[in-house]
Each structure stands twice: as structure tokens, then as C-alpha cells.
Design a protein around this motif. Structure first.
Motif, PDB file in Angstrom:
ATOM      1  N   GLY A 122      36.659 -16.645  -2.172  1.00  0.00           N
ATOM      2  CA  GLY A 122      36.935 -15.288  -1.732  1.00  0.00           C
ATOM      3  C   GLY A 122      36.133 -14.270  -2.518  1.00  0.00           C
ATOM      4  O   GLY A 122      35.548 -14.570  -3.559  1.00  0.00           O
ATOM      5  N   ARG A 123      36.124 -13.041  -2.019  1.00  0.00           N
ATOM      6  CA  ARG A 123      35.343 -11.997  -2.668  1.00  0.00           C
ATOM      7  C   ARG A 123      35.770 -11.734  -4.114  1.00  0.00           C
ATOM      8  O   ARG A 123      34.911 -11.564  -4.987  1.00  0.00           O
ATOM      9  N   PRO A 124      37.070 -11.689  -4.423  1.00  0.00           N
ATOM     10  CA  PRO A 124      37.441 -11.484  -5.833  1.00  0.00           C
ATOM     11  C   PRO A 124      36.907 -12.569  -6.759  1.00  0.00           C
ATOM     12  O   PRO A 124      36.508 -12.281  -7.888  1.00  0.00           O
ATOM     13  N   VAL A 125      36.886 -13.814  -6.285  1.00  0.00           N
ATOM     14  CA  VAL A 125      36.389 -14.919  -7.111  1.00  0.00           C
ATOM     15  C   VAL A 125      34.902 -14.752  -7.376  1.00  0.00           C
ATOM     16  O   VAL A 125      34.437 -14.864  -8.523  1.00  0.00           O
ATOM     17  N   VAL A 126      34.145 -14.494  -6.325  1.00  0.00           N
ATOM     18  CA  VAL A 126      32.705 -14.309  -6.479  1.00  0.00           C
ATOM     19  C   VAL A 126      32.420 -13.101  -7.369  1.00  0.00           C
ATOM     20  O   VAL A 126      31.540 -13.139  -8.242  1.00  0.00           O
ATOM     21  N   THR A 127      33.178 -12.029  -7.163  1.00  0.00           N
ATOM     22  CA  THR A 127      32.978 -10.819  -7.969  1.00  0.00           C
ATOM     23  C   THR A 127      33.224 -11.102  -9.442  1.00  0.00           C
ATOM     24  O   THR A 127      32.464 -10.665 -10.315  1.00  0.00           O
ATOM     25  N   ARG A 128      34.292 -11.828  -9.729  1.00  0.00           N
ATOM     26  CA  ARG A 128      34.609 -12.165 -11.120  1.00  0.00           C
ATOM     27  C   ARG A 128      33.493 -12.976 -11.755  1.00  0.00           C
ATOM     28  O   ARG A 128      33.084 -12.724 -12.892  1.00  0.00           O
ATOM     29  N   ARG A 129      32.966 -13.939 -11.025  1.00  0.00           N
ATOM     30  CA  ARG A 129      31.885 -14.771 -11.550  1.00  0.00           C
ATOM     31  C   ARG A 129      30.612 -13.956 -11.769  1.00  0.00           C
ATOM     32  O   ARG A 129      29.931 -14.101 -12.799  1.00  0.00           O
ATOM     33  N   VAL A 130      30.289 -13.112 -10.826  1.00  0.00           N
ATOM     34  CA  VAL A 130      29.085 -12.290 -10.958  1.00  0.00           C
ATOM     35  C   VAL A 130      29.228 -11.334 -12.142  1.00  0.00           C
ATOM     36  O   VAL A 130      28.283 -11.139 -12.923  1.00  0.00           O
ATOM     37  N   LEU A 131      30.411 -10.758 -12.304  1.00  0.00           N
ATOM     38  CA  LEU A 131      30.631  -9.854 -13.425  1.00  0.00           C
ATOM     39  C   LEU A 131      30.508 -10.573 -14.759  1.00  0.00           C
ATOM     40  O   LEU A 131      30.032  -9.992 -15.743  1.00  0.00           O
ATOM     41  N   ALA A 132      30.929 -11.833 -14.817  1.00  0.00           N
ATOM     42  CA  ALA A 132      30.774 -12.605 -16.050  1.00  0.00           C
ATOM     43  C   ALA A 132      29.303 -12.743 -16.418  1.00  0.00           C
ATOM     44  O   ALA A 132      28.912 -12.592 -17.584  1.00  0.00           O
ATOM     45  N   VAL A 133      28.467 -13.014 -15.421  1.00  0.00           N
ATOM     46  CA  VAL A 133      27.027 -13.145 -15.660  1.00  0.00           C
ATOM     47  C   VAL A 133      26.428 -11.798 -16.050  1.00  0.00           C
ATOM     48  O   VAL A 133      25.639 -11.689 -16.999  1.00  0.00           O
ATOM     49  N   VAL A 134      26.813 -10.758 -15.327  1.00  0.00           N
ATOM     50  CA  VAL A 134      26.247  -9.431 -15.576  1.00  0.00           C
ATOM     51  C   VAL A 134      26.615  -8.929 -16.968  1.00  0.00           C
ATOM     52  O   VAL A 134      25.766  -8.382 -17.692  1.00  0.00           O
TER      53      VAL A 134
END
Length: 236
Positions: free
Chosen positions: A177-189
């Protein structure tokens, strides 16, 4: 056909993890700062990412130029010591997640402020005795952090390693889901931002000033949690 997952702010204030995700992202930024200082200023040594550090240790043993054996060994030993201490803290405080992270972040803050003080005296070649001592001290802090975050078990937010996070972004892009992807992307960023800021500070200021934002960020985490744990909540 069901509607696609909607971003609803759960990353910041969900009932399961409360403020932990955003605080762990702050700690991820601090990790990027610390590793930037250690790699660029202490002899090409990671103090948070032990996979990279073990590889660098192999390079140092082989005699590759630019890699400091003493610093790599100090970081590896310090990380294990910090992880051991973190295990003890988890045993003592693990049933109350907010208190556990608050106490761990407080200890880390103190250790990294001490490291900042020591770095004011690092003027010689990276990998010197004092630089190795600082690498070991910072690694203790990050080992403690790693043990604590492992116990908190907030998905995709390890604060120190991104390999599986990046794998999840690519492998689960259609299913997550979008929250999961967002959380992962934010970790990288956030890791990237911390590393970028740390590198710029190392290149344009000094090692002590470059490391200073890391304990400041951790101090913010401590203050937020000190306030948050006063009110019982399911995430705790």
C-alpha cells in the motif's frame, strides 16, 4: 473493485506505532550523519553499517591503501559492545516501547556528545589512535540503537541498514500500500539527507561540527518521547 490504499497520516500518528516511525526517521538521518563523519574523517570505517564495515575490514587486512585496520576493529568491537548493552536495556525496559527508545536515545546522545568533544582533537591522519577511539565510541552508540530498534519492530525502519528496505520498494511495488511504500522511501531519503549533510559539513567545516547535528537530533527524540510517554497509549 476496492479503492487504492489512501495516505491518511498513519505514518505519523497511527495507533500501533504512535510517533515511533517519525522518530526513527529522525534517527535514520542521524545515522547518515554519523557514518559520513566516520567514513570521510576516521579512516574509511562504518560505525552503523556493519556489513560495509566488515568489507572495509577485509580491505584493511589486505593492505589496501586508505583503509584503517585499527578503526575498523574498534568500530566492530564497539558495535558488538553497544548491541550487548542494548540487549540488557531491552530486557529491562522492553515492555514499554516509548521508555525503551527514550532511554536508548538518551544514552546515545551522551555518547555522541562525548565523541564530538573528542573529535575536536582529531587533527592528524584519519585512522589515528584518537580517531579509532571515536569510531569505537560512535559504534557503541549505534550498536545500542540497533538492538533497541530491532526490539521495537517498526516495519522497514531499521535506522541503520537499507538493503532490505530498497528490496521491498522494488519487489513489493505492486502489492504494498501507499503508506508502506512511503515509509520505505522516507527511510532511504532520510539516510541520504543525513549522509549528504554530513559529507558537506566534513568537507567545509570540521569533524566535530560535522558530527554535532547527530546528537542534537537524538536529543530532540529524547525530549519528544519524554513528553509522549507521560500519557498511556496503545503504541507504548
Amino acid at each position: 473493485m476496492s479503492d487504492p490504499p489512501r495516505w491518511d497520516g498513519a505514518l505519523l500518528r497511527g495507533p500501533v506505532h504512535g510517533p515511533l516511525p517519525i522518530l526513527l526517521l529522525v534517527m535514520t538521518t542521524a545515522t547518515g550523519l554519523v557514518d559520513a563523519v566516520s567514513v570521510l574523517g576516521l579512516g574509511r570505517v562504518f560505525v552503523a553499517n556493519m556489513t560495509g564495515n566488515v568489507v572495509f575490514l577485509g580491505f584493511a587486512v589486505a593492505g589496501a591503501p586508505g583503509f584503517a585496520l585499527a578503526a575498523s576493529l574498534a568500530a566492530l568491537g564497539g558495535f558488538l559492545l553497544g548491541a550487548l548493552a542494548g540487549g540488557g536495556l531491552v530486557s529491562a525496559r522492553g515492555k514499554r516501547r516509548g521508555h525503551l527508545l527514550r532511554d536508548a536515545a538518551l544514552i546515545e546522545t551522551v555518547l555522541l556528545f562525548v565523541a564530538v568533544g573528542l573529535l575536536a582533537g582529531v587533527t592528524g591522519t584519519p585512522g589515528s589512535g584518537l580517531a579509532s577511539a571515536v569510531a569505537g565510541l560512535a559504534a557503541v552508540a549505534l550498536g545500542l540503537q540497533n538492538s533497541t530498534v530491532r526490539r521495537l519492530a517498526v516495519p522497514d525502519l531499521t535506522t541503520t541498514v537499507l538493503t532490505m528496505t530498497l528490496t521491498g520498494i522494488a519487489a513489493d511495488v505492486r502489492a504494498a500500500g501507499r503508506p508502506v511504500v512511503t515509509r520505505r522511501v522516507l527511510a532511504v531519503v532520510t539516510m541520504f539527507v543525513g549522509a549528504l549533510a554530513g559529507a558537506l559539513l566534513v568537507l567545509h567545516t570540521g569533524l566535530a561540527l560535522a558530527l554535532l547535528p547527530a546528537p542534537v537530533l537524538l536529543a530532540v527524540v529524547v525530549v519528544v518521547l519524554a513528553v509522549a510517554v507521560r500519557r498511556p497509549a496503545p503504541w507504548q
